[in-house]
Design a protein around this motif. Structure first.
Motif, PDB file in Angstrom:
ATOM      1  N   VAL A 128       1.585  -6.319   2.390  1.00 52.81           N
ATOM      2  CA  VAL A 128       2.254  -5.013   2.358  1.00 52.81           C
ATOM      3  C   VAL A 128       1.726  -4.141   3.501  1.00 52.81           C
ATOM      4  O   VAL A 128       0.517  -4.038   3.703  1.00 52.81           O
ATOM      5  CB  VAL A 128       2.013  -4.310   1.000  1.00 52.81           C
ATOM      6  CG1 VAL A 128       2.594  -2.906   0.996  1.00 52.81           C
ATOM      7  CG2 VAL A 128       2.593  -5.138  -0.134  1.00 52.81           C
ATOM      8  N   CYS A 129       2.648  -3.528   4.256  1.00 49.95           N
ATOM      9  CA  CYS A 129       2.244  -2.634   5.351  1.00 49.95           C
ATOM     10  C   CYS A 129       1.409  -1.484   4.786  1.00 49.95           C
ATOM     11  O   CYS A 129       1.784  -0.876   3.790  1.00 49.95           O
ATOM     12  CB  CYS A 129       3.468  -2.089   6.063  1.00 49.95           C
ATOM     13  SG  CYS A 129       3.083  -0.773   7.224  1.00 49.95           S
ATOM     14  N   GLN A 130       0.300  -1.191   5.432  1.00 49.10           N
ATOM     15  CA  GLN A 130      -0.592  -0.172   4.892  1.00 49.10           C
ATOM     16  C   GLN A 130      -0.186   1.254   5.264  1.00 49.10           C
ATOM     17  O   GLN A 130      -0.802   2.195   4.803  1.00 49.10           O
ATOM     18  CB  GLN A 130      -2.023  -0.479   5.316  1.00 49.10           C
ATOM     19  CG  GLN A 130      -2.501  -1.776   4.669  1.00 49.10           C
ATOM     20  CD  GLN A 130      -3.944  -2.076   4.963  1.00 49.10           C
ATOM     21  OE1 GLN A 130      -4.290  -2.469   6.060  1.00 49.10           O
ATOM     22  NE2 GLN A 130      -4.793  -1.873   3.978  1.00 49.10           N
ATOM     23  N   LEU A 131       0.868   1.383   6.054  1.00 50.39           N
ATOM     24  CA  LEU A 131       1.356   2.740   6.347  1.00 50.39           C
ATOM     25  C   LEU A 131       2.592   3.068   5.504  1.00 50.39           C
ATOM     26  O   LEU A 131       2.573   3.987   4.705  1.00 50.39           O
ATOM     27  CB  LEU A 131       1.639   2.913   7.838  1.00 50.39           C
ATOM     28  CG  LEU A 131       2.016   4.335   8.253  1.00 50.39           C
ATOM     29  CD1 LEU A 131       0.925   5.330   7.886  1.00 50.39           C
ATOM     30  CD2 LEU A 131       2.281   4.401   9.756  1.00 50.39           C
ATOM     31  N   CYS A 132       3.664   2.301   5.644  1.00 50.94           N
ATOM     32  CA  CYS A 132       4.896   2.605   4.889  1.00 50.94           C
ATOM     33  C   CYS A 132       4.887   1.978   3.495  1.00 50.94           C
ATOM     34  O   CYS A 132       5.746   2.276   2.674  1.00 50.94           O
ATOM     35  CB  CYS A 132       6.132   2.178   5.669  1.00 50.94           C
ATOM     36  SG  CYS A 132       6.320   0.395   5.840  1.00 50.94           S
ATOM     37  N   GLU A 133       3.939   1.089   3.253  1.00 49.38           N
ATOM     38  CA  GLU A 133       3.770   0.448   1.941  1.00 49.38           C
ATOM     39  C   GLU A 133       4.955  -0.436   1.548  1.00 49.38           C
ATOM     40  O   GLU A 133       5.183  -0.682   0.364  1.00 49.38           O
ATOM     41  CB  GLU A 133       3.461   1.505   0.865  1.00 49.38           C
ATOM     42  CG  GLU A 133       2.114   2.166   1.106  1.00 49.38           C
ATOM     43  CD  GLU A 133       1.887   3.434   0.297  1.00 49.38           C
ATOM     44  OE1 GLU A 133       2.614   3.655  -0.674  1.00 49.38           O
ATOM     45  OE2 GLU A 133       0.976   4.197   0.660  1.00 49.38           O
TER      46      GLU A 133
ATOM     47  N   LEU B 226      -0.321  -3.620   9.698  1.00 47.75           N
ATOM     48  CA  LEU B 226       0.916  -2.833   9.685  1.00 47.75           C
ATOM     49  C   LEU B 226       2.129  -3.699   9.959  1.00 47.75           C
ATOM     50  O   LEU B 226       2.030  -4.735  10.624  1.00 47.75           O
ATOM     51  CB  LEU B 226       0.853  -1.751  10.775  1.00 47.75           C
ATOM     52  CG  LEU B 226      -0.304  -0.748  10.737  1.00 47.75           C
ATOM     53  CD1 LEU B 226      -0.229   0.169  11.942  1.00 47.75           C
ATOM     54  CD2 LEU B 226      -0.299   0.047   9.448  1.00 47.75           C
ATOM     55  N   CYS B 227       3.289  -3.235   9.490  1.00 45.09           N
ATOM     56  CA  CYS B 227       4.535  -3.888   9.866  1.00 45.09           C
ATOM     57  C   CYS B 227       4.792  -3.509  11.338  1.00 45.09           C
ATOM     58  O   CYS B 227       4.247  -2.522  11.823  1.00 45.09           O
ATOM     59  CB  CYS B 227       5.678  -3.450   8.948  1.00 45.09           C
ATOM     60  SG  CYS B 227       6.258  -1.765   9.203  1.00 45.09           S
ATOM     61  N   PRO B 228       5.608  -4.303  12.062  1.00 43.99           N
ATOM     62  CA  PRO B 228       5.820  -4.030  13.496  1.00 43.99           C
ATOM     63  C   PRO B 228       6.349  -2.621  13.751  1.00 43.99           C
ATOM     64  O   PRO B 228       5.981  -1.983  14.744  1.00 43.99           O
ATOM     65  CB  PRO B 228       6.852  -5.075  13.916  1.00 43.99           C
ATOM     66  CG  PRO B 228       6.784  -6.142  12.878  1.00 43.99           C
ATOM     67  CD  PRO B 228       6.325  -5.498  11.609  1.00 43.99           C
ATOM     68  N   ASN B 229       7.183  -2.134  12.844  1.00 47.76           N
ATOM     69  CA  ASN B 229       7.730  -0.776  12.975  1.00 47.76           C
ATOM     70  C   ASN B 229       6.632   0.277  12.982  1.00 47.76           C
ATOM     71  O   ASN B 229       6.568   1.127  13.870  1.00 47.76           O
ATOM     72  CB  ASN B 229       8.638  -0.500  11.776  1.00 47.76           C
ATOM     73  CG  ASN B 229      10.063  -0.303  12.188  1.00 47.76           C
ATOM     74  OD1 ASN B 229      10.376  -0.273  13.384  1.00 47.76           O
ATOM     75  ND2 ASN B 229      10.930  -0.163  11.223  1.00 47.76           N
ATOM     76  N   CYS B 230       5.800   0.216  11.965  1.00 48.43           N
ATOM     77  CA  CYS B 230       4.723   1.199  11.846  1.00 48.43           C
ATOM     78  C   CYS B 230       3.715   1.026  12.972  1.00 48.43           C
ATOM     79  O   CYS B 230       3.122   1.999  13.447  1.00 48.43           O
ATOM     80  CB  CYS B 230       4.041   1.077  10.492  1.00 48.43           C
ATOM     81  SG  CYS B 230       5.081   1.674   9.152  1.00 48.43           S
ATOM     82  N   HIS B 231       3.516  -0.214  13.415  1.00 49.02           N
ATOM     83  CA  HIS B 231       2.576  -0.450  14.508  1.00 49.02           C
ATOM     84  C   HIS B 231       3.056   0.268  15.775  1.00 49.02           C
ATOM     85  O   HIS B 231       2.315   0.969  16.440  1.00 49.02           O
ATOM     86  CB  HIS B 231       2.422  -1.948  14.750  1.00 49.02           C
ATOM     87  CG  HIS B 231       1.188  -2.262  15.529  1.00 49.02           C
ATOM     88  ND1 HIS B 231       0.913  -3.514  16.005  1.00 49.02           N
ATOM     89  CD2 HIS B 231       0.157  -1.477  15.935  1.00 49.02           C
ATOM     90  CE1 HIS B 231      -0.238  -3.479  16.661  1.00 49.02           C
ATOM     91  NE2 HIS B 231      -0.718  -2.255  16.637  1.00 49.02           N
TER      92      HIS B 231
END
Ligand SMILES: [Zn+2]
Ligand SMILES: [Zn+2]
Length: 132
Positions: free
Chosen positions: A64-69, A105-110
């Motif tokens: 799970v992405c740690q920014l957008c969850e 992170l997911c690529p978007n959040c990265h």
């Protein structure tokens, strides 16, 4: 050989110029562009990241992405959730390669972090990374 930073800053200046063109001027320039891109030899400064720190951060994120969850957007060929590790304090700015400074992170959040690095996001990630 020229440093990548130099190429990037030149590109930024050109991008600014391109943004100011009218649609017609832009069309003109774009259609006259050479079809084969120029190439240069460039040197990039790379950082040797610790693979154990990276693996730990990814396992901690548990897919799970740690920014957008949100869950990772896809799985790798090996069936692992695709997340990228990010250093909250960037290595290029003296950040440490430690588990307290690394998140998955997911690529978007990265991209978001590298594009905006918004204070609110940074603070959130710091809290997340401080938990084991
Ligand atoms: Zn995300
Ligand atoms: Zn990053």
């Amino acid at each position: 050989m020229i440093p990548t930073e130099f190429l990037k800053s030149r590109e930024k200046i050109q991008e600014k110029k391109a943004k100011r063109l009218t649609q017609k001027e832009l069309m003109n320039r774009a259609s006259r562009a050479s079809h084969t891109p120029g190439s240069r030899m460039v040197v990039t400064k790379g950082y040797e990241r610790d693979v154990y720190v990276s693996e730990y951060a990814k396992r901690r994120a548990n897919g799970v992405c740690q920014l957008c969850e949100e869950p990772a957007p896809f799985h790798t060929k090996k069936g692992e959730p695709y997340l990228e590790t990010h250093h909250i304090e960037w290595l290029s700015k003296g950040g440490e390669d430690t588990i307290e400074n690394t998140v998955a992170l997911c690529p978007n959040c990265h991209r978001r972090m590298h594009s905006l690095n918004a204070k609110k996001d940074v603070e959130k990630l710091k809290v997340v990374a401080s938990k084991n």
